[in-house]
Design an enzyme around this catalytic site. Structure first.
Site, PDB file in Angstrom:
ATOM      1  N   LYS A   1      20.673 -27.961 -10.019  1.00  0.00           N
ATOM      2  CA  LYS A   1      19.230 -27.497  -9.648  1.00  0.00           C
ATOM      3  C   LYS A   1      19.401 -25.833  -9.312  1.00  0.00           C
ATOM      4  O   LYS A   1      20.087 -25.366  -8.520  1.00  0.00           O
ATOM      5  CB  LYS A   1      18.650 -27.796  -8.570  1.00  0.00           C
ATOM      6  N   ILE A   2      18.580 -24.977 -10.286  1.00  0.00           N
ATOM      7  CA  ILE A   2      18.666 -23.529  -9.898  1.00  0.00           C
ATOM      8  C   ILE A   2      17.224 -23.237  -9.497  1.00  0.00           C
ATOM      9  O   ILE A   2      16.210 -23.530 -10.246  1.00  0.00           O
ATOM     10  CB  ILE A   2      19.012 -22.769 -11.184  1.00  0.00           C
TER      11      ILE A   2
END
Length: 274
Positions: free
Chosen positions: A101-102
């Site tokens: 997750k970014i």
């Protein structure tokens, strides 16, 4: 094959196991706070487990082909790239199902908005699946997809909250927000469901293969509406999943059917085995 996927937003192993046993789970999203809470709870119960071991258990519980989104903690390009590579190398071997997750724009000083998108580009070129989180506009989703994200996650519930706050409406977090809005918008977006729908439309226009994950789902009706909007994935709390199964007339009918069953029919099952 049913196109829409259901993820749980949880780090609770029991919840994941129950949803897996029902055959309805395709993955999960989680975050550091959820993971820590579960580890702390397990330690209080006398279980010997650490945070890394718990993450591995999540990955193994879901198994191959069922995505587990794990989150970086830094907000600058260099450290997000480093942490993303570490998360993938450290935990993907457990079941081959890790996505990183970014956040789309983690710039806390407002000076450089490109840190997230650059990290997405770098990690995706390494073959690491990226779930771009904190999507609040269709244009953010489009740029994330172009940078190589496998998944974009519009936060429907948070947009609903934002619009209600702007309008001065008092609300409970789990209250339903109408897909058609309440007469106020956020730069042309009238609701979280509207945000999801517009992203889906853009991706269809250009045959973009990035999956749209509708996040921050607060109730069962929103889960229905993101499916109607064409989302590829809905990530929901376990409590919402359970509410999706409920209706008072279903319960009433089940009780009545049970009461009306004649003894002779019940006797048919005397020799039934598990």
């Amino acid at each position: 094959m049913i196109r829409i996927k259901i993820f749980l937003d949880t780090a609770n192993i029991s919840e994941l196991q129950r949803a897996m046993s029902a055959g309805v789970l395709d993955g999960c999203t989680t975050n550091p706070s959820l993971i820590k809470a579960e580890v702390d709870k397990a330690k209080k119960e006398g279980l010997k487990i650490d945070l890394e071991g718990h993450i591995e258990q999540i990955c193994r519980t879901l198994g191959k082909g069922k995505s587990v989104s794990l989150e970086v903690v830094s907000t600058d390009y260099e450290n997000m790239a480093r942490e993303g590579e570490f998360l993938y190398k450290r935990f993907n071997p457990a079941a081959g199902n890790v996505a990183v997750k970014i956040p789309i724009n983690p710039s806390v000083d407002g000076k450089d908005n490109s840190h997230g998108i650059r990290a997405i580009k770098y990690l995706s070129t390494k073959g690491i699946p990226i779930n771009t989180t904190l999507i609040m506009t269709p244009e953010q989703a489009l740029l994330a997809a172009k940078a190589g994200a496998s998944i974009v996650s519009p936060f429907a519930g948070r947009i609903d909250d934002y619009i209600r706050v702007k309008t001065g409406v008092k609300f409970g977090k789990e209250e339903y927000f109408p897909a058609g809005g309440i007469g106020k918008d956020d730069n042309g977006i009238v609701s979280g469901i509207d945000l999801v729908k517009k992203i889906v439309e853009i991706f269809k226009n250009y045959k973009i293969k990035t999956e749209v994950l509708a996040g921050s789902i607060r109730n069962e009706r929103q889960a229905r509406e993101v499916a109607l909007a064409g989302a590829d994935i809905a990530t929901i709390p376990f409590s919402v999943l359970m509410k999706m199964l409920q209706h008072e007339k279903t319960l009433e009918g089940t009780i009545k059917f049970s009461q009306d069953t004649v003894q002779e029919y019940k006797n048919v099952f005397r020799n039934a085995k598990k």
